[in-house]
Design a protein around this motif. Structure first.
Motif, PDB file in Angstrom:
ATOM      1  N   LEU A   1     -37.701  42.462 -36.092  1.00  0.00           N
ATOM      2  CA  LEU A   1     -36.822  42.436 -34.924  1.00  0.00           C
ATOM      3  C   LEU A   1     -37.601  42.664 -33.632  1.00  0.00           C
ATOM      4  O   LEU A   1     -37.346  42.024 -32.609  1.00  0.00           O
ATOM      5  CB  LEU A   1     -35.724  43.494 -35.064  1.00  0.00           C
ATOM      6  N   GLY A   2     -38.560  43.606 -33.679  1.00  0.00           N
ATOM      7  CA  GLY A   2     -39.368  43.885 -32.497  1.00  0.00           C
ATOM      8  C   GLY A   2     -40.199  42.694 -32.071  1.00  0.00           C
ATOM      9  O   GLY A   2     -40.357  42.428 -30.878  1.00  0.00           O
ATOM     10  N   LEU A   3     -40.726  41.954 -33.041  1.00  0.00           N
ATOM     11  CA  LEU A   3     -41.508  40.756 -32.735  1.00  0.00           C
ATOM     12  C   LEU A   3     -40.637  39.704 -32.057  1.00  0.00           C
ATOM     13  O   LEU A   3     -41.018  39.119 -31.033  1.00  0.00           O
ATOM     14  CB  LEU A   3     -42.129  40.198 -34.014  1.00  0.00           C
ATOM     15  N   ALA A   4     -39.447  39.466 -32.636  1.00  0.00           N
ATOM     16  CA  ALA A   4     -38.534  38.487 -32.039  1.00  0.00           C
ATOM     17  C   ALA A   4     -38.103  38.923 -30.643  1.00  0.00           C
ATOM     18  O   ALA A   4     -38.034  38.109 -29.706  1.00  0.00           O
ATOM     19  CB  ALA A   4     -37.315  38.305 -32.942  1.00  0.00           C
ATOM     20  N   LEU A   5     -37.825  40.226 -30.497  1.00  0.00           N
ATOM     21  CA  LEU A   5     -37.401  40.738 -29.197  1.00  0.00           C
ATOM     22  C   LEU A   5     -38.517  40.617 -28.167  1.00  0.00           C
ATOM     23  O   LEU A   5     -38.267  40.269 -27.003  1.00  0.00           O
ATOM     24  CB  LEU A   5     -36.980  42.205 -29.346  1.00  0.00           C
ATOM     25  N   ALA A   6     -39.743  40.898 -28.576  1.00  0.00           N
ATOM     26  CA  ALA A   6     -40.877  40.801 -27.656  1.00  0.00           C
ATOM     27  C   ALA A   6     -41.073  39.356 -27.174  1.00  0.00           C
ATOM     28  O   ALA A   6     -41.371  39.121 -25.988  1.00  0.00           O
ATOM     29  CB  ALA A   6     -42.146  41.303 -28.333  1.00  0.00           C
TER      30      ALA A   6
ATOM     31  N   VAL B   1     -27.374  39.272 -20.638  1.00  0.00           N
ATOM     32  CA  VAL B   1     -26.513  40.021 -21.555  1.00  0.00           C
ATOM     33  C   VAL B   1     -27.155  40.133 -22.928  1.00  0.00           C
ATOM     34  O   VAL B   1     -27.195  41.214 -23.534  1.00  0.00           O
ATOM     35  CB  VAL B   1     -25.128  39.350 -21.656  1.00  0.00           C
ATOM     36  N   LEU B   2     -27.666  39.014 -23.439  1.00  0.00           N
ATOM     37  CA  LEU B   2     -28.281  39.021 -24.767  1.00  0.00           C
ATOM     38  C   LEU B   2     -29.474  39.963 -24.807  1.00  0.00           C
ATOM     39  O   LEU B   2     -29.624  40.769 -25.742  1.00  0.00           O
ATOM     40  CB  LEU B   2     -28.707  37.601 -25.150  1.00  0.00           C
ATOM     41  N   LEU B   3     -30.335  39.882 -23.787  1.00  0.00           N
ATOM     42  CA  LEU B   3     -31.518  40.741 -23.752  1.00  0.00           C
ATOM     43  C   LEU B   3     -31.112  42.209 -23.664  1.00  0.00           C
ATOM     44  O   LEU B   3     -31.639  43.054 -24.401  1.00  0.00           O
ATOM     45  CB  LEU B   3     -32.391  40.358 -22.555  1.00  0.00           C
ATOM     46  N   HIS B   4     -30.174  42.523 -22.790  1.00  0.00           N
ATOM     47  CA  HIS B   4     -29.738  43.908 -22.587  1.00  0.00           C
ATOM     48  C   HIS B   4     -29.146  44.487 -23.872  1.00  0.00           C
ATOM     49  O   HIS B   4     -29.493  45.598 -24.292  1.00  0.00           O
ATOM     50  CB  HIS B   4     -28.708  43.940 -21.457  1.00  0.00           C
TER      51      HIS B   4
END
Length: 304
Positions: free
Chosen positions: A60-65, A214-217
């Protein structure tokens, strides 16, 4: 906008002004308290033990980054385009001032100075328009009473001020004070002013798509609040500190993305439009030998 000379590594750890820490300190405090509660209850919610594998958070962290990197690039592009447009405005105002002073020989010095003031008024009016401010008092000191009266109730004041300058150039052309070639060159400068104004309006009126924000937040905060459950069994008492560090990284970057995505605001990392306008005004007034009174030379147009 805050510009600092890089200090030693220890001072950089404690710098407050210019960082986004003061905007996110509440969120970080809540996450820290939540992490401490999860550690105290050993990852349990009532009698249910929440089992989350740390590997999930790696993916998840990789995708978020990756997604945050995309949003950061989009926001910085807006910031950098605004910076280029205002940097070009500095150049073009000085060029038009030089042309007016040098290539309109049969016009009085006072009349030329009035047009130079109009150039400064254009810059300030664009500043005020982008920041939703009237700026009436400042502009009235740069315009004639008749011109100030014509601006009342108008929305796109920079375009009207450009019209004042164009009318003056046309009048000088009719009097024979400007030949066709010079008039064409000066009109090109005015077109550049219009392009700069339109470019700034494009940035101002078309923010990043709200769905991205919104998605990022949401993703950042869900990730940070679920992270303690995945790390509590692995890290033990160090878990709240590690969660705080990871949360600071993601939440701070989210705040920076939101801040620089609107480059014409008045936050510490936005463009220093007031200082750029003061720099323009000082330099063109100096060219035209206009008394500047209390106006002092700006140290930098990076600092508002």
């Amino acid at each position: 906008m805050i510009i600092r000379q890089r200090t030693n590594w220890l001072k950089m750890l404690f710098i407050w002004k210019g960082s986004v820490l003061k905007k996110i300190i509440v969120q970080l405090s809540v996450i820290l308290l939540f992490s401490l509660a999860i550690y105290f209850f050993k990852g349990r919610i009532f009698d249910y033990k929440v089992h989350l594998n740390p590997t999930i958070f790696t993916l998840l962290g990789l995708a978020l980054a990756i997604f945050m990197g995309f949003c950061n690039s989009a926001s910085y592009d807006r910031f950098w385009e605004g910076r280029k447009l205002w940097g070009l405005l500095v150049i073009e105002t000085r060029s038009l001032t030089r042309q007016i002073l040098s290539f309109v020989p049969n016009t009085s010095k006072v009349e030329k100075q009035e047009i130079v003031k109009l150039i400064s008024a254009f810059c300030w009016s664009l500043n005020y328009q982008l920041r939703d401010k009237p700026g009436t008092e400042h502009l009235s000191g740069l315009l004639s009473p008749e011109q100030a009266e014509q601006l009342k109730g108008k929305k796109f004041i920079p375009s009207i001020i450009l019209g004042f300058i164009a009318d003056w150039l046309n009048e000088q052309h009719k009097k024979g004070n400007i030949d066709t070639i010079i008039l064409t060159q000066m009109d090109h400068q005015l077109n550049q002013f219009s392009n700069i104004s339109g470019g700034c309006e494009r940035i101002y009126n078309t923010p990043l798509p709200f769905a991205y924000s919104v998605l990022l937040h949401r993703t950042v905060y869900l990730y940070c609040f679920w992270l303690p459950f995945g790390l509590v069994d692995t890290l033990g008492w160090m878990m709240p500190l590690i969660v705080l560090l990871i949360s600071y990284t993601f939440i701070a970057l989210d705040a920076i993305i939101q801040e620089i995505g609107e480059p014409f605001g008045e936050e510490e990392n936005d463009l220093a439009l007031n200082s750029i306008c003061r720099t323009i005004e000082f330099s063109i007034f100096e060219q035209a030998e206009i008394p500047q009174g209390e106006l002092k030379k700006p140290d930098s147009y990076f600092v508002d």
